[in-house]
Design a protein around this motif. Structure first.
Motif, PDB file in Angstrom:
ATOM      1  N   MET A  21       0.682 -35.559 -49.257  1.00  0.00           N
ATOM      2  CA  MET A  21       1.848 -36.245 -48.710  1.00  0.00           C
ATOM      3  C   MET A  21       2.011 -35.905 -47.224  1.00  0.00           C
ATOM      4  SD  MET A  21       5.241 -35.552 -47.699  1.00  0.00           S
ATOM      5  CE  MET A  21       5.749 -34.072 -48.594  1.00  0.00           C
ATOM      6  N   LEU A  22       1.840 -34.639 -46.879  1.00  0.00           N
ATOM      7  CA  LEU A  22       1.962 -34.248 -45.475  1.00  0.00           C
ATOM      8  C   LEU A  22       0.797 -34.797 -44.651  1.00  0.00           C
ATOM      9  CD1 LEU A  22       3.168 -30.547 -45.867  1.00  0.00           C
ATOM     10  CD2 LEU A  22       4.545 -32.570 -45.340  1.00  0.00           C
ATOM     11  N   LEU A  80       9.038 -38.341 -46.544  1.00  0.00           N
ATOM     12  CA  LEU A  80       9.527 -38.160 -45.178  1.00  0.00           C
ATOM     13  C   LEU A  80       8.978 -39.275 -44.300  1.00  0.00           C
ATOM     14  CD1 LEU A  80       8.903 -34.309 -44.703  1.00  0.00           C
ATOM     15  CD2 LEU A  80      11.127 -35.407 -45.060  1.00  0.00           C
ATOM     16  N   SER A  81       9.673 -39.557 -43.211  1.00  0.00           N
ATOM     17  CA  SER A  81       9.181 -40.550 -42.270  1.00  0.00           C
ATOM     18  C   SER A  81       8.021 -39.973 -41.467  1.00  0.00           C
ATOM     19  CB  SER A  81      10.295 -40.976 -41.315  1.00  0.00           C
ATOM     20  OG  SER A  81      10.592 -39.919 -40.399  1.00  0.00           O
ATOM     21  N   GLU A  82       7.219 -40.862 -40.884  1.00  0.00           N
ATOM     22  CA  GLU A  82       6.108 -40.406 -40.046  1.00  0.00           C
ATOM     23  C   GLU A  82       6.613 -39.573 -38.884  1.00  0.00           C
ATOM     24  OE1 GLU A  82       3.238 -43.255 -38.836  1.00  0.00           O
ATOM     25  OE2 GLU A  82       3.169 -44.282 -40.773  1.00  0.00           O
ATOM     26  N   ASP A  83       7.712 -39.990 -38.272  1.00  0.00           N
ATOM     27  CA  ASP A  83       8.249 -39.243 -37.135  1.00  0.00           C
ATOM     28  C   ASP A  83       8.680 -37.839 -37.548  1.00  0.00           C
ATOM     29  OD1 ASP A  83       7.811 -41.389 -35.466  1.00  0.00           O
ATOM     30  OD2 ASP A  83       9.900 -42.074 -35.466  1.00  0.00           O
ATOM     31  N   THR A  84       9.257 -37.714 -38.737  1.00  0.00           N
ATOM     32  CA  THR A  84       9.704 -36.398 -39.199  1.00  0.00           C
ATOM     33  C   THR A  84       8.514 -35.481 -39.431  1.00  0.00           C
ATOM     34  OG1 THR A  84      11.720 -37.269 -40.185  1.00  0.00           O
ATOM     35  CG2 THR A  84      10.906 -35.168 -41.040  1.00  0.00           C
ATOM     36  N   VAL A  85       7.445 -36.000 -40.038  1.00  0.00           N
ATOM     37  CA  VAL A  85       6.267 -35.165 -40.264  1.00  0.00           C
ATOM     38  C   VAL A  85       5.615 -34.790 -38.941  1.00  0.00           C
ATOM     39  CG1 VAL A  85       3.983 -35.067 -41.328  1.00  0.00           C
ATOM     40  CG2 VAL A  85       5.891 -36.084 -42.568  1.00  0.00           C
ATOM     41  N   ALA A  86       5.617 -35.702 -37.980  1.00  0.00           N
ATOM     42  CA  ALA A  86       5.082 -35.383 -36.658  1.00  0.00           C
ATOM     43  C   ALA A  86       5.860 -34.244 -36.020  1.00  0.00           C
ATOM     44  CB  ALA A  86       5.115 -36.622 -35.762  1.00  0.00           C
ATOM     45  N   GLU A  87       7.182 -34.274 -36.177  1.00  0.00           N
ATOM     46  CA  GLU A  87       8.010 -33.183 -35.643  1.00  0.00           C
ATOM     47  C   GLU A  87       7.784 -31.894 -36.426  1.00  0.00           C
ATOM     48  OE1 GLU A  87      10.879 -31.529 -32.990  1.00  0.00           O
ATOM     49  OE2 GLU A  87       9.568 -33.273 -32.942  1.00  0.00           O
ATOM     50  N   MET A  88       7.646 -32.017 -37.720  1.00  0.00           N
ATOM     51  CA  MET A  88       7.429 -30.856 -38.578  1.00  0.00           C
ATOM     52  C   MET A  88       6.145 -30.121 -38.216  1.00  0.00           C
ATOM     53  SD  MET A  88       7.059 -30.965 -42.737  1.00  0.00           S
ATOM     54  CE  MET A  88       6.878 -29.502 -43.752  1.00  0.00           C
TER      55      MET A  88
END
Length: 419
Positions: free
Chosen positions: A294-295, A307-315
Motif C-alpha cells: 500500500m505504501l 492514504l492519498s498520494e500526497d500524504t504518502v509523499a509527505e510521509m
C-alpha cells in the motif's frame, strides 16, 4: 516447502537437534510458485542460520518474504514458534513448539508505529488533525512553556523533545496513572531541536488519536487501516485462536508474566492494556507485506486507497533538518535509508523521496519498502526468545536485503525445485 537444515550442529542444554525436524510451510496461493527456486533456497539458508546458530540460536523461528513488483519472489518459514520455557534452556512444552509457517503471527513491536502513523494521517486528511498544530489543542497537559511546541509532526519524527522511555509498569500503579504519566512526561529537549527515538512520543500519539475521535486506538487501526486492506490477522490483542499461531517472545518473570506469547512484549504497552501507540500490533509476513505494498503504491493497493498520494509523499519525505543527523533520515513514522536495518537497500535513491524506507521492531521484525527497486521486504523473527540479550538480527536483516537487491537486479533467475 521443506526447510533445509544444516546437519552436525550441536545444541546447548540437551536441546533437540533441529536438523532432524522436518518443518513445512505450504504456499496457500498459486502465485507463490514463482519463489520455488534459487531465491527461496538462499532465503531459507539465511533464516536457518539463525535457528542453528551456536552456542545458542538467534531466534526459535522466522519468516522472510520478498516481493518484487507486487509478486512474491521468495518466501521461507523456518523453526518453531517456541523453544524455551525459561532462561536456563528448559525446553518449552511440546504443544507450544509448532512449526513456523507463513500463517504464524509475530509481535511486530515498533512496526506498530507505522500503523499508528497511517491511522493519524487519515485523521489529518479529514481535517480533524493538523501536522503542525500544537497537540495542546487536544491534550491540555501540553499547554504552557516549551510544551506548546509539541506537534503531531514532531511526535511522528521523534523530534518532540519527549524522553525515549518511561518505566510505566514499575513506577505507576494502574492504567489511569500510567496514561497520566505519559501525558505529563517532562521534555528532555526543546521541541524540534534533537532526534530522540521516543516510544513515549508514540504513546502520546496513540492517546491523541483516541482523544480526537473518542474511540480506542485498536478500533481506529482496524477500521482505518487493517480492515480496508483485508488484514484479518493484523491488529492489537490477538484472539485465542490467533494466539495458538503466535511465536513466543521473552521470558519476563520480573513482571510476573513468565514466557510471553500472544501478549505484547513491550512492558510499557502491556502496562497500558497492550494497546499503546508504540507497540502492540501482531501480524503475519504476508499481511505486513500487503501493508508495505500500500505504501509502495502511494497509498493504495489492489484498488483500495488508504492514504492519498500526497500524504504518502509527505510521509516518506525526509523531515529532519540537515543539522540533525542520527545516522539515517526520518519521515513521518518511517525511517529512511538506514544501513543498520536495510543494508544495501539503504543506498537506494536519495532521502528526497526515492530512498528505501520502513521500520524495525525490537522483537526482531522489519519492513522495508524500496520504491525505486519496486521491492517490499519483510523479516519476522522472535529474536527476544527467550531473552532480549541473546541475539542481534541486524545481519539477518541485511542479508535478506542483499537477496532482495539481487532479485530486483535479476528477477528471472532460473528456478530449481526445492528438495
Amino acid at each position: 516447502m521443506t526447510v533445509r537444515w544444516r546437519s552436525g550442529d550441536e545444541y546447548q542444554n540437551g536441546e533437540q537437534d533441529m536438523s532432524t525436524v522436518d518443518m513445512k510451510s505450504k504456499p496457500s496461493d498459486s502465485n507463490l510458485r514463482a519463489c520455488y527456486g534459487a531465491f527461496v533456497i538462499e532465503l531459507e539458508d539465511l533464516l536457518a542460520n539463525g535457528v542453528t546458530a551456536t552456542p545458542r540460536p538467534w531466534f526459535s523461528g522466522a519468516v522472510g518474504l520478498v516481493r518484487w513488483r507486487g509478486e512474491t519472489r521468495a518466501l521461507a518459514a523456518v523453526g518453531q514458534t517456541a523453544r524455551y520455557a525459561d532462561l536456563d534452556g528448559t525446553p518449552a512444552p511440546e504443544h507450544l513448539c509448532r512449526p513456523v509457517t507463513e500463517s504464524t503471527l509475530f509481535d511486530l513491536a515498533s512496526i506498530t508505529k507505522l500503523f499508528v502513523t497511517t491511522t493519524l494521517l487519515t485523521l489529518v486528511e479529514e481535517g480533524r488533525l493538523d501536522l503542525d498544530e500544537p497537540i495542546a489543542t487536544w491534550l491540555p497537559s501540553f499547554r504552557g512553556s516549551d510544551r506548546t511546541g509539541v506537534t503531531l509532526r514532531r511526535l511522528l519524527t521523534h523530534t518532540s523533545g519527549l524522553p525515549a522511555l518511561l518505566s510505566l509498569w514499575t513506577d505507576w500503579p494502574d492504567r489511569e496513572a500510567r496514561a497520566a504519566a505519559v501525558l505529563n512526561a517532562p521534555l528532555v529537549n526543546p521541541p524540534g531541536t534533537t532526534f530522540e527515538y521516543s516510544c513515549v512520543g508514540y504513546l502520546v500519539a496513540g492517546l491523541l488519536a483516541t482523544q480526537v475521535t473518542g474511540r480506542p486506538l485498536p478500533e481506529l487501526v482496524r477500521d482505518r487501516v487493517c480492515g480496508p486492506l483485508g488484514l484479518v490477522d493484523t491488529g492489537y490483542l490477538p484472539s485465542p485462536s490467533q494466539v495458538e499461531r503466535t511465536a513466543a517472545t521473552e521470558y519476563q518473570p520480573y513482571v510476573g508474566r513468565g514466557m510471553v506469547r500472544g501478549s505484547v512484549h513491550d512492558e510499557n504497552s502491556w502496562s497500558l492494556g497492550g494497546t499503546g501507540g508504540n507497540a502492540g500490533i501482531f501480524g503475519t509476513a504476508a499481511e505486513l507485506a500487503r501493508f508495505g505494498e500500500m505504501l509502495r503504491g502511494h497509498g493504495a493497493v489492489d484498488g483500495v486507497r488508504v492514504l492519498s498520494e500526497d500524504t504518502v509523499a509527505e510521509m516518506t519525505r525526509d523531515q529532519l533538518p540537515a543539522s540533525i543527523e542520527p545516522g539515517f533520515r526520518h519521515g513521518l513514522g518511517v525511517r529512511i535509508a538506514d544501513p543498520q536495518s536495510m543494508g544495501v537497500l539503504a543506498g537506494s535513491g536519495d532521502a528526497g523521496g526515492s530512498a528505501a524506507f520502513g521500520h524495525t521492531g525490537f522483537t526482531g521484525t522489519s519492513l522495508v519498502v524500496d520504491s525505486r527497486r519496486e521491492l517490499v521486504v519483510v523479516v519476522l523473527t522472535n529474536r527476544v526468545h527467550p531473552s532480549r540479550d541473546w541475539s542481534d538480527v541486524r545481519g539477518v536483516r541485511c542479508g535478506v536485503a542483499a537477496l532482495a537487491a539481487s532479485i530486483a537486479e535479476d528477477p528471472n533467475q532460473s528456478k530449481v525445485n526445492l528438495p
